[in-house]
Design an enzyme around this catalytic site. Structure first.
Site, PDB file in Angstrom:
ATOM      1  CD  GLU A 156      37.270  48.663  -7.899  1.00 35.25           C
ATOM      2  OE1 GLU A 156      36.042  48.738  -6.900  1.00 35.25           O
ATOM      3  OE2 GLU A 156      35.756  47.976  -8.623  1.00 35.25           O
ATOM      4  CG  ASN A 240      34.849  44.911  -9.222  1.00 31.60           C
ATOM      5  OD1 ASN A 240      33.795  45.373  -8.165  1.00 31.60           O
ATOM      6  ND2 ASN A 240      35.404  44.330  -9.124  1.00 31.60           N
ATOM      7  CG  ASP A 282      34.361  46.901 -12.463  1.00 32.49           C
ATOM      8  OD1 ASP A 282      33.821  46.678 -10.982  1.00 32.49           O
ATOM      9  OD2 ASP A 282      34.016  48.721 -12.081  1.00 32.49           O
TER      10      ASP A 282
END
Lengths: 555, 245
Positions: A156, A240, A282
């Protein structure tokens, strides 16, 4: 190791505690860790000592099993407190590994440390990543042939994912393989033989991205690593791609949201496969790879079973990377089925989120059918026990601005319960029949690990503070214990110095699912914690922060 | 460096001269430069002294709040604080403020960073952008409507501020204000007094100005320290003291 064995089966061969007597299980002792964030770690038992690594500040405790968990020593590493600001989903740690007199684990600020198992003295410490690039480390390492294997977290934050082997004796880096970028960095060479044609070609880790995007494309390694000594292959998933907004990274985004089989001696890639090429939701590909030998169509095959985030239980041939089967184990709307010929899910294109476009009723949601929470296999029942989620979401793509060391997500997400209204489930899955044997509904996501034992009892914990023992064959609840805080840890079974079987678990709610409690977040903002708070508004009414170890035995 | 940065620089760099010499053993700071910063604690040693609030030049401005919202996204504040409910970083719409909810507190939190993970944006964001983000954050926290302290409107208000924010407050009491020190004389009804400097001088504006600026010149050996004030501040202070009947 945290996952018990190289095959990630998490099966205890002990049967003193069994379906007939587990109702008599009593607390033997407990120990408060003094840390309040999410405890996802597994206790580690070596000889007469139990070791446990806390969430940040990653304190390592050594507790005396001959003396009801008396503290032998504690080791406090010197860490950068700012690392907490680049940990996406609570400041968790998933466990340590033992190797030749050393306890080895990763710290949130991306260091690997080795501590003398007898004295608690630090033996070596190696910086593996940089928090200013958004890199942290949360996974439990394993040791294969004297090399400690671990990877980075930070999908992220626009990190570039890697797995690294560190010499367990001295702490020197032996090799590092990136999961994006040129073949030379990914350690793809002449031995690389992926099963599917789309995965063959030069430098796909560059050409399946917009220019230079692979440098900040994610594909981190924060889950589980398995090892098959006979094939001399390790298996690790990749996280991801970043940012979440798929419009900002056209292409298959190799080798994110996938799996590698690598040679542990030099990191060379042997095969690779993407669960979710050009991931839209994700769907990190970092879950556990359970290595089994199963009868498939009349033949015993060396397989790898993987309950994947996208909602399917995969069975792969672990020598070649071929998908042998893939079946839904949760409610799925993002795909309509599985194309075995191509080895890919059939995506529902109408469900694609994008820039300024909200896509609704996406199941499973971003944390997937199941997230990191590891399942357990019983060779007696031949069932895989899977703690998982029942969540859906709405997702909108937003602009994403890459600033090193800050979040790089580009999406607004709101999660909510899936069909039935319960948010979690604990399921027993038969990988040969490709169906569920039984399933238990849970109010909240089943975010703890599972433990199957030869006593035909399966253990897991719930976020609303129950540590449960269920019948491995029927799922019937046999025993439960009310803990101080919600449970997201990994249960273990061990033989104590007195020869008795013990069961241990840490409580301490948190993690991504429990961020509302661990981080004191405000439920009025449903997009909090990357959209998880919307589905967990009532969690604070069921549990506070906490952090303790509980050890159980028969009287 | 402070030209575009009045509010916060004023806090960081205002150095106050104080030379109180107590007659009784009272805890007083040693002579020298006293520094005021942005206060994060409501607890303070000694008698209460006023909080110097920092004003956001764009507090409550609708256009600034809208821009601030956009900047909140572009600088990835939203990545950690979500829509204000929090995620990696704390919630901003609740009433828990670890490092203070004042405009100056939020400004310095953004610029300086905080040790548990808030990055320091200093050097990567302009002052103007920062104030707009502050305006947005305070708006979603429902703090905007709090009355911001207005700048001193008249001479006597300004003079009161000079008294309360300067060294006078260290030694004197004016009842009804935060000034409560008993080191020097009580000045609550100062303007009613006929004399100053322990009866040695008539209470006139001229004598009083001289007394404040250089007391040793008028009464050698006095414990009243010299207080150097700009002419404007001095006159405002005199205006204020003359109202204390």
């Amino acid at each position: 190791m945290a996952s018990k064995d190289y095959a990630n089966n998490r099966f205890s061969g002990m049967d003193q505690i069994n379906a007939g007597n587990v109702r008599n299980l009593k607390l033997a002792w407990s120990f408060t860790t003094g840390v309040l964030r999410g405890h996802e770690g597994a206790p580690l038992v070596v000889g007469d000592t139990m070791y446990f690594v806390t969430p940040y500040p990653n304190i390592l405790y050594a507790l005396d099993l001959k003396n009801q968990g008396a503290k032998k020593w504690e080791y406090k590493p010197k860490l950068q407190s700012a690392a907490q600001g680049v940990a996406c989903c609570d400041v968790v740690n998933r466990g340590a590994v033992y190797w030749e007199g050393k306890i080895i684990y990763n710290t949130l600020d991306a260091q690997m440390v080795a501590v003398d198992a007898a004295s608690g003295k630090e033996l070596w410490k190696t910086k593996l990543g940089d928090i200013n690039q958004g890199e942290t480390m949360t996974m439990a390492p394993i040791v294969v042939k004297g090399k400690v294997l671990a990877g980075n977290s930070g999908g992220e934050f626009g990190v570039r994912g890697w797995i690294t082997a560190v010499d367990a004796a001295k702490g020197n880096i032996a090799w590092r393989a990136y999961n994006t970028g040129p073949d030379a960095d990914v350690l793809i060479g002449p031995r690389f033989k992926p099963f599917y044609a789309r995965d063959r070609g030069k430098d796909l880790g560059v050409s399946t991205w917009p220019a230079d995007h692979w440098k900040i494309g994610g594909g981190s390694v924060w889950g589980w690593i398995s090892y098959d000594p006979e094939l001399n292959l390790i298996y690790h998933g990749t996280g991801n791609p970043g940012p979440w907004n798929p419009d900002l990274r056209p292409g298959d985004n190799k080798w994110t949201a996938g799996i590698f089989a690598r040679d542990p001696d030099n990191g060379e890639a042997i095969w690779a496969y993407q669960w979710s090429p050009h991931d839209l939701y994700d769907y990190d590909g970092i879950n556990e790879n359970v290595l089994l030998d199963l009868p498939i169509k009349g033949q015993t095959r060396k397989v790898l079973v993987r309950p994947e985030r996208n909602g399917y239980v995969y069975v792969l041939d672990r020598q070649t990377g071929e998908v042998l089967s893939a079946d839904k184990y949760v409610h799925v709307t993002t795909s309509t089925g599985f194309d075995l010929k191509n080895g890919l899910v059939l995506e529902d294109k109408s469900k694609t989120p994008g820039l300024g476009r909200t896509s609704r009723n996406l199941c499973p949601s971003a944390p997937g059918g199941k997230d990191w929470q590891p399942s357990s296999w019983s060779p007696r029942t031949r069932l895989l026990y899977i703690p998982h989620n029942n969540l859906c979401m709405d997702m909108e793509g937003l602009e994403a601005n890459y600033i090193a060391g800050t979040p790089y997500v580009g999406a607004s997400v709101k999660m909510y319960p899936g069909p039935g209204g319960h948010r979690g489930e604990f399921s027993a899955w038969d990988p040969v029949r490709q169906q569920k044997a039984w399933s238990i509904k849970e109010k909240f996501p089943a975010w703890s690990g599972a433990l199957a034992t030869a006593g035909d009892v399966v253990f897991y914990g719930t976020m609303d503070r129950n540590f449960k023992a269920v019948d491995a064959r029927s799922g019937e609840l046999l025993w439960q214990f009310r803990t101080g805080s919600g449970i997201i840890g990994q249960p273990i079974s061990f033989r104590g110095p007195d020869g008795k079987q013990y069961i241990a678990i840490a409580d301490g709610v948190g993690g991504w699912a429990g961020a509302i409690v661990a981080g004191g977040l405000d439920p009025r903002d449903e997009t909090s914690a990357l959209g998880f708070v919307g589905a967990m508004k009532d969690l604070p009414a069921h549990t506070n922060q906490g952090g303790a170890l509980y050890v159980f035995a028969l009287p | 460096m402070c030209s575009r940065f009045h509010n916060v620089c004023g806090l960081f760099w205002t150095l106050i001269v104080c030379g109180c010499s107590p007659a009784v053993p009272v805890a007083v700071p040693p002579p020298g430069h006293l520094v005021q910063g942005i206060r994060q604690s409501t607890l303070q040693p000694g008698p209460p002294s006023p909080v110097r609030l920092v004003r956001n030049p764009v507090e409550g401005d609708a256009e600034a709040i809208e821009t601030g919202k956009r900047l909140f996204g572009q600088f990835n504040c939203a990545g950690c604080h979500a829509g204000g409910g929090g995620a990696i970083g704390p919630a901003l719409i609740d009433d828990q403020w670890i490092y203070g909810s004042g405009a100056g507190n939020i400004f310095s939190t953004i610029i300086e960073g905080r040790p548990q993970g808030m990055p320091a944006f200093g050097g990567r964001i302009s002052e103007d952008q920062t104030w707009r983000i502050v305006a947005f954050v305070r708006s979603i926290a429902n703090l905007t409507e709090d009355p911001a302290p207005s700048p001193p409107a008249s001479g006597t208000e300004k003079g009161k501020a000079v008294f309360l924010h300067g060294p006078c407050v260290m030694c004197h009491t004016i009842r009804g204000t935060p000034a409560g020190s008993r080191v020097g004389p009580d000045l609550t009804h100062f303007a009613s007094r006929k004399t100053i400097a322990a009866g040695t001088l008539p209470n006139t504006r001229g004598h009083l100005a001289g007394w404040i600026l250089n007391p040793q010149n008028l009464k050698p050996g006095t414990q009243m320290p010299a207080t150097l004030l700009e002419s404007q501040d001095l006159h405002a202070l005199l205006d204020y003291l003359e109202t204390l009947k």
